[in-house]
Design a protein around this motif. Structure first.
Motif, mmCIF file in Angstrom:
data_model
loop_
_atom_site.group_PDB
_atom_site.id
_atom_site.type_symbol
_atom_site.label_atom_id
_atom_site.label_comp_id
_atom_site.label_asym_id
_atom_site.label_seq_id
_atom_site.Cartn_x
_atom_site.Cartn_y
_atom_site.Cartn_z
ATOM 1 N N VAL A 1 -15.673 -71.857 0.653
ATOM 2 C CA VAL A 1 -16.747 -72.241 -0.259
ATOM 3 C C VAL A 1 -17.917 -71.273 -0.120
ATOM 4 N N PHE B 1 -21.552 -69.958 -1.085
ATOM 5 C CA PHE B 1 -22.840 -70.348 -1.664
ATOM 6 C C PHE B 1 -23.610 -69.105 -2.088
ATOM 7 N N PRO C 1 -18.380 -74.393 7.235
ATOM 8 C CA PRO C 1 -19.793 -74.431 6.869
ATOM 9 C C PRO C 1 -20.541 -73.171 7.288
ATOM 10 N N TYR C 2 -20.079 -72.503 8.350
ATOM 11 C CA TYR C 2 -20.759 -71.283 8.781
ATOM 12 C C TYR C 2 -20.574 -70.178 7.751
ATOM 13 N N LEU D 1 -22.874 -70.901 4.908
ATOM 14 C CA LEU D 1 -24.265 -70.553 5.215
ATOM 15 C C LEU D 1 -24.477 -69.048 5.210
ATOM 16 N N ALA D 2 -23.510 -68.297 5.739
ATOM 17 C CA ALA D 2 -23.657 -66.841 5.765
ATOM 18 C C ALA D 2 -23.709 -66.302 4.344
ATOM 19 N N LEU E 1 -24.712 -67.937 1.757
ATOM 20 C CA LEU E 1 -26.012 -68.360 1.221
ATOM 21 C C LEU E 1 -27.090 -67.359 1.624
ATOM 22 N N ALA E 2 -27.076 -66.987 2.911
ATOM 23 C CA ALA E 2 -28.075 -66.038 3.398
ATOM 24 C C ALA E 2 -27.920 -64.696 2.696
ATOM 25 N N LEU E 3 -26.674 -64.233 2.517
ATOM 26 C CA LEU E 3 -26.461 -62.944 1.864
ATOM 27 C C LEU E 3 -26.958 -62.960 0.430
ATOM 28 N N GLU F 1 -29.334 -64.732 -0.776
ATOM 29 C CA GLU F 1 -30.795 -64.683 -0.753
ATOM 30 C C GLU F 1 -31.290 -63.289 -0.388
ATOM 31 N N ILE F 2 -30.577 -62.612 0.545
ATOM 32 C CA ILE F 2 -30.982 -61.253 0.914
ATOM 33 C C ILE F 2 -30.909 -60.344 -0.312
ATOM 34 N N SER G 1 -30.198 -71.897 -6.683
ATOM 35 C CA SER G 1 -29.804 -73.204 -7.214
ATOM 36 C C SER G 1 -29.249 -73.103 -8.627
ATOM 37 N N VAL H 1 -25.308 -72.273 -6.612
ATOM 38 C CA VAL H 1 -24.954 -73.669 -6.416
ATOM 39 C C VAL H 1 -24.396 -74.259 -7.708
#
Lengths: 327, 294
Positions: free
Chosen positions: A58, A60, A112-113, A116-117, A119-121, A123-124, A236, A240
């Motif tokens: 999954v 994000f 989930p990790y 999250l990774a 998701l962070a990418l 945003e970066i 979002s 998402v």
């Protein structure tokens, strides 16, 4: 099995013919606009589904690929004066190239990790494209002057993009690779112990996924003619939302993302017209309800109903009908 | 030199308050084993409750905080019991369903607040909002300092609660091994509900402490969700002490980034640290401590 397969192809052909005929029936530009947006979202959704639905990784952060594809088209025009249509070729390639290192980094993580990774990418990417003002024009965004404005033209381009994406995803999923991907989702350790190089096949799923998301991005740039980092890299509203679109339609199904995209865009427009400023709120409530009561999306929900009524199960958990892949 | 120490102190103070929010998240993550993407939205709702108390009833934000904590405790309990808990029983293809539900909850909370308060930027003005203390050339804002100490006090109280009371011990037991806890006669579903409420209350407390420092608008939640993730991963999942260390690291890294790189890249610094920790130190600071002890 074979008969059902033939029926499925026939059904797909009929849908395609209907889709080709639509612009000759519906001529209002607004309605065509909605349909074009549905195709953009269906493409992203189908691409995400390959990685998130079938392979179970999954993500994000698909906005990163969408944005990179869109910016590839936009910057080509901004810096080199080339037609942004070249971006339709360059965008997906750049997105896939960006996916290579991302895959190498993120597939070291699980569950989930990984989410999250990614998701962070995502945003970066958004922050980088906002801050590298000389290269990307920063928060001002990129504006292009479209040469073609006919909605019908964009409709057919969008349809082609979607059909190619659906076809390639279908072929991947229904080949031997598809079984590898599903086995990774169901039990990664078991898959590894059977000798499947799981990291390799996760990348095999990621690359086309990023490629087609980038393609959708490049098409979006050409169609909307204006992008800025907060539109295309939005967490979002893109990353998402694409997950919700796929969830609504049906995870790990061929048609799920397309149906989900249709519902998302149609409901979004309808709520905006009728509910005014409460539209996103109502949409959010609906999303909660769908996840709570139809966790496998509309297609999944229909299938459960079908099983309840007909009980004609083939003995396979999750119902036969060539859908063994799903569960 | 003064600039450096000022930057670091500012980072520590902010980090302490971030840590309180992150402890809320780490509690929820530990017991429920889910990624709560609605955490920032809970912070935001808490901030609005405090804001309303201050604006409509003239309650000082540091007192309004308790109202916000109470409201958010019940809100958290309700969300857990009637929404997230439902998904435990339903079968679905992707285990990430609960995460997506928290996204939906985040949407509903953010948009609900937006409907009531509009997207306007708001702030609470108190008599001490702009007070600063000066010593040896450094300026430290009073609300920041107060916020930091209250946050540390709360963390200490929470630590006592988790280690000394029956309820706290039950929460820790459920986080360690849910099945074993059930065998020991702990009502795990009740504990889960209370934990979610507690996490939400801590989020509200952290948000209220930050209220005199930040502008308030409905989308501020995203900021806190991201920060609490980074802190939780930095510190190691489910560890209160780790969350404090993680909060301080993030606070310092952010303010150093803001001072020496640029304001725009401030958030990139946090995210890059997050990725690096995920990749190279998956257990967070806690695993370092363990390795050092062994």
């Amino acid at each position: 099995m074979n008969k059902i397969k033939k029926l499925n192809w026939l059904f797909a052909l009929l849908v395609l013919l209907a889709a080709i005929a639509v612009p000759w029936v519906i001529k209002a530009p607004y309605h065509l606009h909605i349909l074009i947006l549905v195709m953009v979202w269906a493409t992203i959704g189908t691409a995400w589904n390959l990685l998130g639905g079938y392979t179970g990784q999954v993500s994000f952060g698909h906005a990163a690929f969408f944005g990179v594809g869109a910016y590839a088209a936009g910057l080509l025009n901004l810096h080199y004066g080339l037609s942004p249509w070249w971006g339709m070729a360059l965008g997906p390639v750049v997105a896939a190239l960006a996916a290579l290192p991302i895959g190498l980094i993120c597939f070291r993580l699980r569950g989930p990790y990984f989410a999250l990774a990614m998701l962070a990418l995502g945003e970066i990417f958004r922050l980088m494209f906002t801050n590298l003002t000389e290269f990307t024009n920063g928060a001002k965004g990129v504006l292009i002057m479209p040469e073609i404005t006919s909605k019908m033209f964009f409709y057919y381009v969008g349809l082609t993009v979607l059909v190619v994406t659906l076809l390639v995803t279908y072929l991947i999923v229904h080949s031997k690779i598809g079984y590898y991907l599903v086995s990774i989702r169901e039990d990664q350790d078991a898959a590894t112990s059977l000798g499947i190089p799981t990291t390799f096949y996760k990348n095999v799923a990621l690359l086309p996924s990023a490629f087609f998301t980038g393609l959708a991005g490049a098409f979006y740039m050409n169609y909307v003619a204006f992008i800025d980092p907060n539109i295309v890299f939005n967490l979002s509203n893109v990353s998402v939302m694409v997950i919700l679109v796929v969830m609504m339609g049906g995870v790990a199904t061929t048609w799920g993302p397309t149906i989900g995209a249709g519902i998302y865009i149609a409901l979004g427009e309808y709520f905006r017209a009728t509910l005014g400023s409460a539209n996103v709120l109502v949409f959010g409530i609906l999303v909660c309800l769908i996840i709570m009561f139809m966790p496998n999306g509309i297609i999944g929900g229909l299938e459960t109903l079908k099983q309840k009524f007909f009980r004609s199960g083939t003995g396979l958990p999750g119902g036969g009908n060539g859908e063994v892949l799903r569960s | 030199m003064e600039l450096l120490s000022q930057t670091i102190i500012c980072g520590i103070l902010l980090g302490g308050m971030y840590a309180l929010i992150a402890i809320g998240m780490t509690l929820i993550m530990g017991v429920m084993n889910i990624v709560n993407l609605a955490h920032g939205a809970l912070v935001m709702v808490g901030m609005y409750v405090t804001y309303v108390c201050a604006q409509e009833f003239g309650v000082d934000p540091y007192l309004g905080m308790f109202v916000a904590m109470l409201v958010l405790f019940f809100l958290g309990c309700l969300i857990q019991k009637f929404m997230i808990n439902r998904l435990v029983e339903v079968e679905s293809i992707l285990p990430e369903n609960q995460v997506l539900l928290t996204v939906g909850i985040m949407l509903v909370l953010t948009e609900g607040i937006r409907l009531i308060f509009k997207s306007d930027y708001r702030s609470v003005v108190t008599s001490y909002s702009s007070d600063t203390l000066y010593f040896s050339g450094m300026a430290i804002s009073v609300p920041m300092l107060t916020g930091f100490f209250i946050a540390m006090l709360f963390t200490f109280l929470l630590h006592l609660f988790l280690t000394r009371t029956d309820l706290g011990k039950s929460i820790r037991a459920t986080a360690q091994d849910r099945d074993a806890a059930v065998y020991m006669g702990i009502n795990a579903s009740k504990i889960t509900m209370i934990t979610f409420g507690l996490g939400a209350a801590l989020a509200a407390a952290g948000g209220s402490l930050l209220l005199p420092l930040f502008y308030l608008w409905p989308d501020i939640g995203h900021l806190f969700t991201a920060k609490s993730f980074i802190i939780t991963i930095l510190g190691g999942l489910g560890s209160t002490g780790g969350a404090i260390v993680g909060g301080l690291i993030l606070g310092i890294a952010e303010s150093l980034g803001a001072t020496y790189i640029s304001m725009g890249y401030k958030d990139v610094v946090g995210l890059v640290i997050f990725l690096l920790v995920l990749l190279f130190l998956p257990g967070g600071v806690r695993s370092l401590v363990k390795r050092w002890q062994a």
